[in-house]
Scaffold this motif. Structure first.
Motif, PDB file in Angstrom:
ATOM      1  N   SER A  89       0.964  -1.348  -0.046  1.00 42.85           N
ATOM      2  CA  SER A  89      -0.062   0.009  -0.036  1.00 42.85           C
ATOM      3  C   SER A  89       0.855   1.381  -0.138  1.00 42.85           C
ATOM      4  O   SER A  89       0.332   2.375   0.140  1.00 42.85           O
ATOM      5  N   LYS A  90       2.141   1.187  -0.424  1.00 43.65           N
ATOM      6  CA  LYS A  90       3.060   2.343  -0.262  1.00 43.65           C
ATOM      7  C   LYS A  90       2.379   3.355  -1.230  1.00 43.65           C
ATOM      8  O   LYS A  90       2.108   3.079  -2.233  1.00 43.65           O
ATOM      9  N   THR A  91       2.423   4.472  -0.777  1.00 42.34           N
ATOM     10  CA  THR A  91       2.024   5.803  -1.660  1.00 42.34           C
ATOM     11  C   THR A  91       0.595   6.051  -1.675  1.00 42.34           C
ATOM     12  O   THR A  91       0.055   6.794  -2.349  1.00 42.34           O
ATOM     13  N   LYS A  92      -0.322   4.475  -1.324  1.00 41.01           N
ATOM     14  CA  LYS A  92      -1.656   4.935  -1.503  1.00 41.01           C
ATOM     15  C   LYS A  92      -2.254   5.704  -0.306  1.00 41.01           C
ATOM     16  O   LYS A  92      -1.934   5.442   0.696  1.00 41.01           O
ATOM     17  N   ALA A  93      -3.602   5.995  -0.461  1.00 44.04           N
ATOM     18  CA  ALA A  93      -4.237   6.909   0.542  1.00 44.04           C
ATOM     19  C   ALA A  93      -4.877   5.856   1.665  1.00 44.04           C
ATOM     20  O   ALA A  93      -5.127   4.660   1.473  1.00 44.04           O
ATOM     21  N   VAL A  94      -5.079   6.377   2.815  1.00 44.82           N
ATOM     22  CA  VAL A  94      -5.655   5.520   3.895  1.00 44.82           C
ATOM     23  C   VAL A  94      -6.798   5.097   3.518  1.00 44.82           C
ATOM     24  O   VAL A  94      -7.439   4.084   3.821  1.00 44.82           O
ATOM     25  N   ALA A  95      -7.763   5.938   2.918  1.00 48.87           N
ATOM     26  CA  ALA A  95      -9.179   5.406   2.197  1.00 48.87           C
ATOM     27  C   ALA A  95      -9.059   4.108   1.491  1.00 48.87           C
ATOM     28  O   ALA A  95      -9.812   3.118   1.635  1.00 48.87           O
ATOM     29  N   ASP A  96      -7.850   4.027   0.542  1.00 50.35           N
ATOM     30  CA  ASP A  96      -7.768   2.795  -0.174  1.00 50.35           C
ATOM     31  C   ASP A  96      -7.518   1.701   0.714  1.00 50.35           C
ATOM     32  O   ASP A  96      -8.048   0.523   0.413  1.00 50.35           O
TER      33      ASP A  96
END
Length: 232
Positions: free
Chosen positions: A35-42
């Motif tokens: 999940s690196k660089t991905k938003a908390v929502a994702d």
């Protein structure tokens, strides 16, 4: 398949199919959603779809996400990137797993900085199996010696090995996976609990499973293309 939930479902189906072909058990393979660089929502979307294991490459980003999602029961953070001495405290305090251990100095800092109220940090030794000058990891002939030293440290639990073989342009990945399998077996002969083998990503995970991978790391296949503007 446009949603995270659909991509996750597809990934687990493909893993199950590949395991069936190989005569192994899908339950013995852990999918880590990178999940690196991905938003908390994702990440929350993936969590709500049943995913519990997430991989992060940057200590500060891991810590921020772990705090933001601390109320999500059972969420498990895997640190999978290079780790510098001045960032070990963030990993020791917020991760459940560290896949990229390649120096006794880093191991000692993680051991000393692991909060007493937390269970031991589960660690894997990263092996530079393709001998790339630009890549982190220890040489294969150093594995058993470092493993013995790390296994003796309090606050850590040595669980196995990790590798990122060179792409095909450097050499075929299959021989690298085969060498990792043999290293894993040699390690398990002296430390039976160190049975995990983290290798295989979006392009090569089926082949990794053939050679005994117990953890595969999928990022783009789950979350889509990454945004590399932010890193720590």
């Amino acid at each position: 398949m446009n949603t995270i939930a659909e991509r996750l479902q597809s990934a687990y189906q493909q893993i199950a199919q590949q395991c069936t072909k190989l005569g192994s058990k899908p339950a013995d393979v852990q999918l880590i959603a990178v999940s690196k660089t991905k938003a908390v929502a994702d990440i929350l979307s993936a969590y709500q779809s049943g995913q519990r294991h997430f991989g992060e490459n940057y200590p500060q980003e891991l810590a921020e996400k772990a705090v933001a999602l601390s109320q999500q029961e059972g969420i498990c953070w895997h640190f999978i990137g290079p780790l510098q001495s001045n960032k070990t405290k963030l990993v020791a305090e917020h991760a459940t797993w560290c896949h990229s251990l390649d120096r006794l100095k880093i191991a000692s800092r993680l051991s000393a900085q692991r909060p007493e109220q937390l269970p031991p940090l589960k660690v894997l030794l990263q092996v530079n199996i393709s001998g790339e000058a630009s890549k982190a990891g220890i040489n294969p002939d150093q594995v058993l010696a470092l493993a013995t030293e790390v296994a003796a440290l309090p606050g850590l639990e040595l669980k196995g090995l990790m590798a990122i073989p060179a792409p095909d342009a450097h050499e075929p990945v299959e021989p690298a996976f085969a060498r990792m399998q043999q290293l894993s077996l040699a390690l398990r002969a002296i430390l039976p609990q160190a049975k995990e083998l983290s290798m295989g990503m979006s392009d090569d995970w089926p082949l990794a499973l053939k050679y005994g991978a117990t953890m595969i790391r999928l990022g783009t296949a789950i979350f889509g293309a990454r945004n590399y503007e932010r890193h720590e």
